[in-house]
Enzyme design. Structure first.
Site, PDB file in Angstrom:
ATOM      1  CD  GLU A 149     -14.837  12.004  25.484  1.00 33.25           C
ATOM      2  OE1 GLU A 149     -15.795  11.250  25.189  1.00 33.25           O
ATOM      3  OE2 GLU A 149     -14.426  12.181  26.625  1.00 33.25           O
ATOM      4  CG  HIS A 207      -7.678  -4.816   7.852  1.00 33.82           C
ATOM      5  ND1 HIS A 207      -7.045  -5.964   7.408  1.00 33.82           N
ATOM      6  CD2 HIS A 207      -7.352  -3.852   6.949  1.00 33.82           C
ATOM      7  CE1 HIS A 207      -6.372  -5.712   6.288  1.00 33.82           C
ATOM      8  NE2 HIS A 207      -6.529  -4.435   5.994  1.00 33.82           N
ATOM      9  CG  HIS A 249      -4.487   0.257   5.790  1.00 34.02           C
ATOM     10  ND1 HIS A 249      -5.846   0.419   5.702  1.00 34.02           N
ATOM     11  CD2 HIS A 249      -4.240  -0.989   5.283  1.00 34.02           C
ATOM     12  CE1 HIS A 249      -6.386  -0.657   5.167  1.00 34.02           C
ATOM     13  NE2 HIS A 249      -5.437  -1.528   4.907  1.00 34.02           N
ATOM     14  CD  GLU A 291      -2.869  -1.374   0.218  1.00 29.45           C
ATOM     15  OE1 GLU A 291      -2.859  -0.572  -0.738  1.00 29.45           O
ATOM     16  OE2 GLU A 291      -3.649  -2.331   0.290  1.00 29.45           O
ATOM     17  CG  HIS A 311      -9.449  -2.972   2.637  1.00 30.56           C
ATOM     18  ND1 HIS A 311      -8.723  -3.316   1.534  1.00 30.56           N
ATOM     19  CD2 HIS A 311      -8.567  -3.009   3.662  1.00 30.56           C
ATOM     20  CE1 HIS A 311      -7.474  -3.572   1.862  1.00 30.56           C
ATOM     21  NE2 HIS A 311      -7.353  -3.377   3.161  1.00 30.56           N
TER      22      HIS A 311
HETATM   23  P1  13P Z   1       0.778  -5.423   3.156  1.00 32.87           P
HETATM   24  O1  13P Z   1       1.118  -6.709   3.841  1.00 32.87           O
HETATM   25  O2  13P Z   1       1.356  -5.323   1.778  1.00 32.87           O
HETATM   26  O3  13P Z   1       1.165  -4.223   4.031  1.00 32.87           O
HETATM   27  O4  13P Z   1      -0.804  -5.355   2.957  1.00 32.87           O
HETATM   28  C1  13P Z   1      -1.678  -5.470   4.032  1.00 32.87           C
HETATM   29  C2  13P Z   1      -2.967  -4.763   3.822  1.00 32.87           C
HETATM   30  O5  13P Z   1      -3.630  -4.411   4.773  1.00 32.87           O
HETATM   31  C3  13P Z   1      -3.443  -4.510   2.438  1.00 32.87           C
HETATM   32  O6  13P Z   1      -4.445  -3.539   2.425  1.00 32.87           O
HETATM   33 ZN    ZN Z   2      -5.615  -3.537   4.312  1.00 33.75          ZN
END
Ligand code: 13P
Ligand code: ZN
Length: 270
Positions: free
Chosen positions: A169, A141, A139, A116, A210
């Site tokens: 908050e 999840h 980033h 990414e 995602h």
């Molecule tokens: P990477 O292992 O390449 O960092 O990818 C993980 C991910 O969350 C893809 O969106």
């Molecule tokens: Zn991801």
């Protein structure tokens, strides 16, 4: 002689990835972080002119030429970063051509930066253009945020408003709201460009079905942004199927924003 393992930025990356894993935001290799390093600070711990190898980055990041980043490796598990930073993290310098990453440390087993990287570097460029203090793009999840993606409209105003209603908050922590992208193919320049476009306006961007991106001045600040969204999403998911008896009203959110002196998205209130 100080070694890289003494660097506060490395310690912070190890602690942050461990925390994110502990919270369930980063299963397997899910998630990635990039942090812009201060050149003087990096120089204290490594020779920034010694290039181990060069890796093409696959797009043009000319405005970042000469900048040094610590970045999680692609395919690497957040759960392993703390114990083995040299295989799971890398420190890269963007070469003068803006298209090559010069590896200064890490990715020891021959690995490379996150897939990414387009979303990260393009987001850094976008955030730096509106906030020269921005250093971090993160980033992950997070479970409840992701769950909410499947049962709530993916509309910026509606998504932000629902989260603002869930914790007192929220409007103070992310008054600029949350940008939302539809599901897109990850790891591409296209999703990188779309994320960066949103990052001009928002410090938080949901990638539909995602995960989420956050940006901030420090790892703590960025972690805190995502943590607050995730807490609000958890409360939403715990209550969405139940009759709503009480709610934080728009007039109360307005009071909060005014009392704490934050510049909020007034068009995101009803
Ligand atoms: P990477 O292992 O390449 O960092 O990818 C993980 C991910 O969350 C893809 O969106
Ligand atoms: Zn991801």
């Amino acid at each position: 002689m100080k070694t890289i393992l003494d660097a506060p930025f490395l310690t912070e990356m190890r602690k942050t990835t461990a925390n994110m894993y502990r919270l369930g935001w980063d299963e397997r290799n899910g998630g990635n972080i990039s942090c812009l390093l201060d050149e003087n600070e990096a120089t204290e711990f490594l020779d920034v002119n010694h290039v181990i190898r060069e890796i093409p980055i696959g797009f043009e990041a000319q405005p970042l030429a000469g900048k040094i980043f610590i970045v999680t490796g692609t395919g690497k598990y957040f759960k392993n970063v703390e114990g083995d930073p040299e295989n799971n993290l890398g420190i890269i310098k963007i070469a003068p051509d803006g298209q090559t990453a010069q590896l200064l440390w890490g990715y020891k087993d021959g690995g490379k930066f996150t897939s990414e990287l387009p979303a990260h570097l393009m987001s850094h460029m976008a955030r730096l253009s509106v906030d020269p203090q921005n250093r971090v793009v993160m980033h992950c999840h997070p479970t409840h945020t992701l769950a909410m993606n499947f049962v709530h409209e993916l509309d910026e105003k509606k998504f932000t408003h629902t989260l603002w209603e869930m914790c007192t908050e929220c409007i103070v922590v992310f008054p600029d709201g949350i940008g939302v992208l539809p599901w897109m193919l990850c790891g591409t320049n296209e999703i990188g460009e779309a994320t960066a476009e949103k990052m001009r306006e928002f410090r938080l961007v949901v990638w539909g079905m995602h995960g989420i991106y956050g940006a901030g001045k420090t790892l703590d600040e960025t972690f805190g942004l995502i943590e607050t969204v995730e807490k609000a999403a958890q409360i939403y998911m715990l209550t969405a199927h139940l009759p709503r008896i009480n709610t934080i009203k728009d007039s109360e959110m307005k009071k909060l924003a005014e009392f704490f002196g934050v510049d909020y998205r007034k068009d995101f209130l009803d």
